[in-house]
Design a protein around this motif. Structure first.
Motif, PDB file in Angstrom:
ATOM      1  N   LYS A  42       0.832  -1.200   0.000  1.00 20.04           N
ATOM      2  CA  LYS A  42       0.000   0.000   0.000  1.00 20.04           C
ATOM      3  C   LYS A  42       0.866   1.250   0.000  1.00 20.04           C
ATOM      4  N   ALA A  43       1.954   1.234   0.776  1.00 18.68           N
ATOM      5  CA  ALA A  43       2.852   2.400   0.822  1.00 18.68           C
ATOM      6  C   ALA A  43       3.448   2.685  -0.552  1.00 18.68           C
ATOM      7  N   PHE A  44       3.825   1.644  -1.282  1.00 17.49           N
ATOM      8  CA  PHE A  44       4.364   1.830  -2.634  1.00 17.49           C
ATOM      9  C   PHE A  44       3.357   2.542  -3.526  1.00 17.49           C
ATOM     10  N   TRP A  45       2.120   2.063  -3.530  1.00 18.03           N
ATOM     11  CA  TRP A  45       1.115   2.667  -4.407  1.00 18.03           C
ATOM     12  C   TRP A  45       0.736   4.069  -3.952  1.00 18.03           C
ATOM     13  N   LEU A  46       0.742   4.326  -2.645  1.00 12.10           N
ATOM     14  CA  LEU A  46       0.458   5.684  -2.183  1.00 12.10           C
ATOM     15  C   LEU A  46       1.553   6.650  -2.620  1.00 12.10           C
ATOM     16  N   ILE A  47       2.803   6.218  -2.560  1.00 11.61           N
ATOM     17  CA  ILE A  47       3.913   7.072  -3.001  1.00 11.61           C
ATOM     18  C   ILE A  47       3.835   7.316  -4.504  1.00 11.61           C
ATOM     19  N   VAL A  48       3.655   6.259  -5.280  1.00 14.84           N
ATOM     20  CA  VAL A  48       3.609   6.396  -6.741  1.00 14.84           C
ATOM     21  C   VAL A  48       2.435   7.269  -7.170  1.00 14.84           C
ATOM     22  N   LEU A  49       1.265   7.005  -6.631  1.00 22.22           N
ATOM     23  CA  LEU A  49       0.086   7.782  -7.019  1.00 22.22           C
ATOM     24  C   LEU A  49       0.135   9.206  -6.468  1.00 22.22           C
ATOM     25  N   GLY A  50       0.734   9.384  -5.299  1.00 23.61           N
ATOM     26  CA  GLY A  50       0.919  10.742  -4.775  1.00 23.61           C
ATOM     27  C   GLY A  50       1.862  11.554  -5.637  1.00 23.61           C
ATOM     28  N   LEU A  51       2.950  10.925  -6.075  1.00 19.00           N
ATOM     29  CA  LEU A  51       3.869  11.614  -6.997  1.00 19.00           C
ATOM     30  C   LEU A  51       3.190  11.937  -8.316  1.00 19.00           C
ATOM     31  N   ALA A  52       2.385  11.008  -8.826  1.00 18.52           N
ATOM     32  CA  ALA A  52       1.660  11.259 -10.068  1.00 18.52           C
ATOM     33  C   ALA A  52       0.703  12.438  -9.901  1.00 18.52           C
ATOM     34  N   PHE A  53       0.039  12.518  -8.768  1.00 13.26           N
ATOM     35  CA  PHE A  53      -0.885  13.624  -8.513  1.00 13.26           C
ATOM     36  C   PHE A  53      -0.148  14.957  -8.450  1.00 13.26           C
ATOM     37  N   VAL A  54       0.961  14.987  -7.717  1.00 14.42           N
ATOM     38  CA  VAL A  54       1.739  16.228  -7.584  1.00 14.42           C
ATOM     39  C   VAL A  54       2.339  16.649  -8.923  1.00 14.42           C
ATOM     40  N   VAL A  55       2.835  15.682  -9.678  1.00 19.45           N
ATOM     41  CA  VAL A  55       3.411  15.988 -10.989  1.00 19.45           C
ATOM     42  C   VAL A  55       2.345  16.565 -11.909  1.00 19.45           C
ATOM     43  N   ASN A  56       1.135  16.014 -11.867  1.00 21.87           N
ATOM     44  CA  ASN A  56       0.053  16.548 -12.693  1.00 21.87           C
ATOM     45  C   ASN A  56      -0.343  17.956 -12.265  1.00 21.87           C
ATOM     46  N   LEU A  57      -0.198  18.266 -10.980  1.00 20.85           N
ATOM     47  CA  LEU A  57      -0.497  19.619 -10.512  1.00 20.85           C
ATOM     48  C   LEU A  57       0.563  20.629 -10.956  1.00 20.85           C
ATOM     49  N   ILE A  58       1.821  20.212 -10.947  1.00 21.60           N
ATOM     50  CA  ILE A  58       2.922  21.150 -11.169  1.00 21.60           C
ATOM     51  C   ILE A  58       3.277  21.323 -12.644  1.00 21.60           C
ATOM     52  N   PHE A  59       3.399  20.214 -13.353  1.00 20.59           N
ATOM     53  CA  PHE A  59       3.946  20.278 -14.703  1.00 20.59           C
ATOM     54  C   PHE A  59       2.866  20.387 -15.764  1.00 20.59           C
ATOM     55  N   ASN A  60       3.262  20.932 -16.896  1.00 18.49           N
ATOM     56  CA  ASN A  60       2.401  21.061 -18.054  1.00 18.49           C
ATOM     57  C   ASN A  60       2.137  19.681 -18.644  1.00 18.49           C
ATOM     58  N   ILE A  61       0.982  19.502 -19.216  1.00 20.02           N
ATOM     59  CA  ILE A  61       0.597  18.209 -19.773  1.00 20.02           C
ATOM     60  C   ILE A  61       1.498  17.805 -20.935  1.00 20.02           C
ATOM     61  N   LEU A  62       2.148  18.754 -21.582  1.00 22.85           N
ATOM     62  CA  LEU A  62       2.985  18.431 -22.733  1.00 22.85           C
ATOM     63  C   LEU A  62       4.363  17.908 -22.349  1.00 22.85           C
ATOM     64  N   SER A  63       4.724  17.951 -21.061  1.00 20.67           N
ATOM     65  CA  SER A  63       6.007  17.381 -20.649  1.00 20.67           C
ATOM     66  C   SER A  63       5.843  15.880 -20.421  1.00 20.67           C
ATOM     67  N   PHE A  64       6.946  15.167 -20.264  1.00 16.81           N
ATOM     68  CA  PHE A  64       6.868  13.711 -20.183  1.00 16.81           C
ATOM     69  C   PHE A  64       6.519  13.203 -18.783  1.00 16.81           C
ATOM     70  N   LEU A  65       6.735  13.979 -17.744  1.00 21.59           N
ATOM     71  CA  LEU A  65       6.446  13.504 -16.388  1.00 21.59           C
ATOM     72  C   LEU A  65       4.962  13.224 -16.136  1.00 21.59           C
ATOM     73  N   PRO A  66       4.041  14.081 -16.580  1.00 22.20           N
ATOM     74  CA  PRO A  66       2.629  13.717 -16.401  1.00 22.20           C
ATOM     75  C   PRO A  66       2.227  12.459 -17.170  1.00 22.20           C
ATOM     76  N   ILE A  67       2.893  12.191 -18.278  1.00 23.55           N
ATOM     77  CA  ILE A  67       2.587  10.974 -19.031  1.00 23.55           C
ATOM     78  C   ILE A  67       3.013   9.745 -18.226  1.00 23.55           C
ATOM     79  N   ILE A  68       4.174   9.824 -17.568  1.00 20.02           N
ATOM     80  CA  ILE A  68       4.628   8.724 -16.712  1.00 20.02           C
ATOM     81  C   ILE A  68       3.650   8.530 -15.544  1.00 20.02           C
ATOM     82  N   GLY A  69       3.185   9.636 -14.957  1.00 24.15           N
ATOM     83  CA  GLY A  69       2.190   9.553 -13.892  1.00 24.15           C
ATOM     84  C   GLY A  69       0.883   8.963 -14.381  1.00 24.15           C
ATOM     85  N   LEU A  70       0.493   9.297 -15.612  1.00 24.71           N
ATOM     86  CA  LEU A  70      -0.724   8.729 -16.178  1.00 24.71           C
ATOM     87  C   LEU A  70      -0.589   7.224 -16.359  1.00 24.71           C
ATOM     88  N   ILE A  71       0.568   6.775 -16.803  1.00 24.00           N
ATOM     89  CA  ILE A  71       0.796   5.338 -16.980  1.00 24.00           C
ATOM     90  C   ILE A  71       0.707   4.616 -15.635  1.00 24.00           C
TER      91      ILE A  71
END
Length: 111
Positions: A42-71
């Motif tokens: 559970k801790a692994f998925w909370l960290i991964v999904l939390g990072l994905a959420f924060v990355v989606n908040l901070i970065f533009n959709i056209l960068s590659f980090l939100p795509i990794i978070g989406l995956i």
């Protein structure tokens, strides 16, 4: 150009909501359920999904980090969440019963 910017904004909001939903869903599941379905902790998925959420908040959709978070979010929603729901009995019953089955067996209409 304004239409494209509006579309990208809507897409960004949709990604934020999608990753936020996955994060909340992962947070409310029991820790032992992750071990029972042989998925990461559970801790692994909370960290991964939390990072994905924060990355989606901070970065533009056209960068590659939100795509990794989406995956990562899609992997959770398609692979881990159904396994957890199947274990906890969420969703439709998997025993092959009909829609007229009650908690103590089939409903026969008083016959």
């Amino acid at each position: 150009m304004q239409g494209f910017a509006g579309f990208m904004w809507l897409l960004s909001v949709a990604l934020i909501l999608f990753s936020g939903f996955a994060l909340i869903d992962a947070a409310v599941r029991r820790e032992d359920a992750y071990r029972a379905v042989d998925k990461q902790s559970k801790a692994f998925w909370l960290i991964v999904l939390g990072l994905a959420f924060v990355v989606n908040l901070i970065f533009n959709i056209l960068s590659f980090l939100p795509i990794i978070g989406l995956i990562a979010t899609i992997v959770y929603m398609v692979d881990v969440r159904p396994a957890l729901r199947g274990l906890s009995g969420g969703g439709r019953p998997s025993r092959g019963g009909s829609s007229s089955d009650g908690p103590y067996g089939p409903y026969n209409g008083g016959r």
